[in-house]
Motif scaffolding. Structure first.
Motif, mmCIF file in Angstrom:
data_model
loop_
_atom_site.group_PDB
_atom_site.id
_atom_site.type_symbol
_atom_site.label_atom_id
_atom_site.label_comp_id
_atom_site.label_asym_id
_atom_site.label_seq_id
_atom_site.Cartn_x
_atom_site.Cartn_y
_atom_site.Cartn_z
ATOM 1 N N THR A 148 2.711 48.022 28.454
ATOM 2 C CA THR A 148 2.595 49.302 27.459
ATOM 3 C C THR A 148 4.033 49.629 26.721
ATOM 4 O O THR A 148 4.015 50.650 25.874
ATOM 5 N N VAL A 206 -4.896 52.091 30.381
ATOM 6 C CA VAL A 206 -4.443 50.938 29.288
ATOM 7 C C VAL A 206 -4.168 49.528 29.729
ATOM 8 O O VAL A 206 -4.782 48.682 29.453
ATOM 9 N N VAL A 266 -6.438 46.151 29.890
ATOM 10 C CA VAL A 266 -6.020 44.915 29.213
ATOM 11 C C VAL A 266 -5.870 43.656 30.164
ATOM 12 O O VAL A 266 -6.009 42.464 30.186
ATOM 13 N N ILE A 323 -2.837 45.563 22.442
ATOM 14 C CA ILE A 323 -3.346 46.918 22.597
ATOM 15 C C ILE A 323 -2.292 48.069 21.454
ATOM 16 O O ILE A 323 -2.821 49.315 21.510
ATOM 17 N N GLU A 355 -2.148 49.784 18.297
ATOM 18 C CA GLU A 355 -3.224 50.081 17.234
ATOM 19 C C GLU A 355 -2.820 49.827 15.946
ATOM 20 O O GLU A 355 -3.418 49.824 14.947
#
Ligand SMILES: Nc1ncnc2c1ncn2[C@@H]1O[C@H](COP(=O)(O)OP(=O)(O)OP(=O)(O)O)[C@@H](O)[C@H]1O
Ligand SMILES: [Mg+2]
Length: 494
Positions: free
Chosen positions: A347, A368, A372, A405, A407
């Motif tokens: 993250t 999140v 993943v 992840i 964006e």
């Protein structure tokens, strides 16, 4: 090795595993990421002590968990994660802990030099014994590690993914070396995810799945499909299907003009949104150096434009802010924070998006990360586990997960994205990269594996000696064409 068991907190890394290697034999260990291959090798090396079971060399029990006892028994290991001292010379690394001494107890430099020259010659490495190890490439270091194993006159040499960073020529050198060693009666334990290699050099293959031995086969009596089914526990229809995507006929999202660094010259190419463009070439052709220059890690001249706007040169921080992501080749050195958790590592790049008023939404962050981890099938007890405790291939997946992840990603540069990743997870990573591209990201892939480029890329450029020599559309690209371009003449021309 009889009935070997090894547990780590929360995982049964090995459970009742039998394994043997005879003089002159090459016996492979095969299995998905996290299956337990490296753990078995570390028990052979005395790095780990087995919890249960017997380990014998020449019929003699080897004291568990003692590297010294393993060496004395004649077992030498080339580890997956190289454990070398970068500040020392090549020679000092080869003879680390066993430096030759003179009568006066000082280091016998001339013997050290002479012996190292001999061993480097045997492994086909043209470097000076006095070179600092830190200056060598991963491939060169791997060969130094093999030279070290040879220096110990080992009866058994275990190699944990020795070719993952080697070029085609270096792999050939290694294979002929293995041939000579087995002729002399040395037993080789060989770990690789590359099935072609196993079929070429191995006599037997032992397959591990989730820490258990699920099969032992003679190489001549098994097919690729059967091996994969043993590894995965089910049939896979096709190993690397090409993922068909249509790339909209849009203007270039990433444009590179005349990029020149110490290692690459006058590189010009472009990538459209949604397009995956690959770079092939031999080791030393400049793949990694191009990736580094592109991301602003190495000083370079020329222009990099994103959606027509120049990206400030020579600053990876500014490149990242503009939405450029980079997954380096050497995950340990630049990619991962080993002492942090999987969640933190994943993250890292999206924390800002998960925060409000300076506070990270932890529940969202965990969600999140969990998502993943599942999608990439990262084999871990939980997202809170330290990255250091993951198997090699699973660490590689964590480095990728981080970018998957993000964006607002516009460009993703991948250098050897599936090094050390098992066949099944490889195709999953390819699918994920395709998904990212479909979001409109321009993807750049550097790879030494031609099947990987052929399966992933819309176009493939070939680098040779730091310059672009050829470009192929995926419809016309073949391994043979890529190879011919990479070496500069047709195969078989000498
Ligand atoms: N030091 C450790 N602490 C905790 N768990 C560990 C440790 N070393 C390995 N493991 C776990 O043991 C299992 C087997 O790992 P191992 O490294 O042997 O896999 P591998 O077959 O070599 O995989 P790869 O192909 O990815 O290299 C994995 O679940 C891994 O997370
Ligand atoms: Mg391993």
């Amino acid at each position: 090795m009889h009935h070997i068991a090894k547990r780590f907190p929360g995982v049964h890394a090995l459970d009742d595993v039998d394994f043997e290697v005879r003089p002159g034999e090459v016996h492979a260990l095969l299995g998905e990421n996290g299956a337990g291959k490296s753990t078995l090798i570390k028990i052979m090396a005395g790095v780990h002590a087995q919890d249960d079971g017997e380990y014998l060399v020449d019929g003699e029990p080897v004291e568990p968990g003692s590297p010294r006892a393993a060496h004395a028994g004649g077992v030498s290991v080339v580890f997956q994660e190289l454990s070398q001292v970068e500040s020392l010379s090549v020679a000092e690394n080869v003879f680390f802990g066993r430096l030759p001494r003179t009568r006066y107890g000082t280091v016998d430099r001339s013997t050290l030099h002479r012996e190292t020259v001999r061993l480097l010659h045997v492994v086909g490495l043209a470097i000076e014994p006095t070179a600092r190890l830190g200056f060598l490439s991963v491939a060169q270091r791997q060969l130094v590690e093999i030279a070290k194993a040879l220096s110990m006159d080992a009866k058994v040499i275990a190699m944990d993914e020795p070719t993952s960073a080697l070029s085609y020529a270096e792999i050939e050198t290694l294979f002929s070396l293995i041939g000579r060693l087995t002729e002399q009666g040395v037993g080789i334990v060989y770990v690789s995810h590359k099935l072609d290699e196993l079929f070429r050099i191995c006599d037997r293959i032992t397959v591990l799945r989730d820490g258990r031995k699920v099969g032992e086969v003679r190489t001549g009596e098994v097919t690729r499909e059967e091996l994969v089914r043993l590894m995965v526990g089910r049939r896979l229809d096709s190993l690397f299907p090409r993922i068909e995507r249509t790339v909209a006929d849009s203007p270039a999202l990433l444009e590179v003009r005349g990029l020149t660094s110490a290692m690459v010259r006058d590189i010009t190419f472009s990538v459209r949104a949604g397009e995956v463009v690959g770079f092939s070439g031999l080791m030393g052709s400049g793949r990694t150096e191009l990736a580094r220059a592109l991301f602003g890690l190495d000083r370079a001249t020329g222009a990099v434009l994103l959606a027509g706007r120049p990206v400030p040169r020579n600053s990876s921080a500014k490149a990242a802010v503009r939405g450029i992501g980079y997954v380096p080749e050497d995950r340990k050195e630049h990619g991962l924070i080993l002492v942090s958790t999987i969640r933190d590592n994943i993250t890292l790049t999206v924390l800002r998006g998960l925060s409000r008023g300076g506070q990270v939404n932890r529940a969202k962050e965990r969600g999140v990360a969990r998502d993943v981890i599942e999608r990439l099938r990262i084999k871990a007890r939980s997202a809170e586990q330290q990255v250091a405790a993951l198997s090699g291939g699973n660490q590689q997946k964590v480095t990728l997960a981080r970018w998957l992840i993000k964006e607002d990603l516009k460009v993703l540069i991948l250098d050897e994205p599936t090094r050390g990743v098992d066949v099944n997870s490889k195709s999953e990573i390819y699918r994920l990269v395709a998904t990212i591209a479909e979001r409109g990201v321009a993807v750049v892939v550097m790879s030494s594996e031609m099947p990987e480029l052929l399966s992933l890329c819309d176009r493939i450029h070939v680098l040779r000696d730091g310059v672009l020599v050829d470009e192929y559309d995926h419809a016309e690209a073949t391994q043979e064409k890529l190879m011919t371009s990479a070496i500069g003449h047709a195969l078989g021309d000498g």
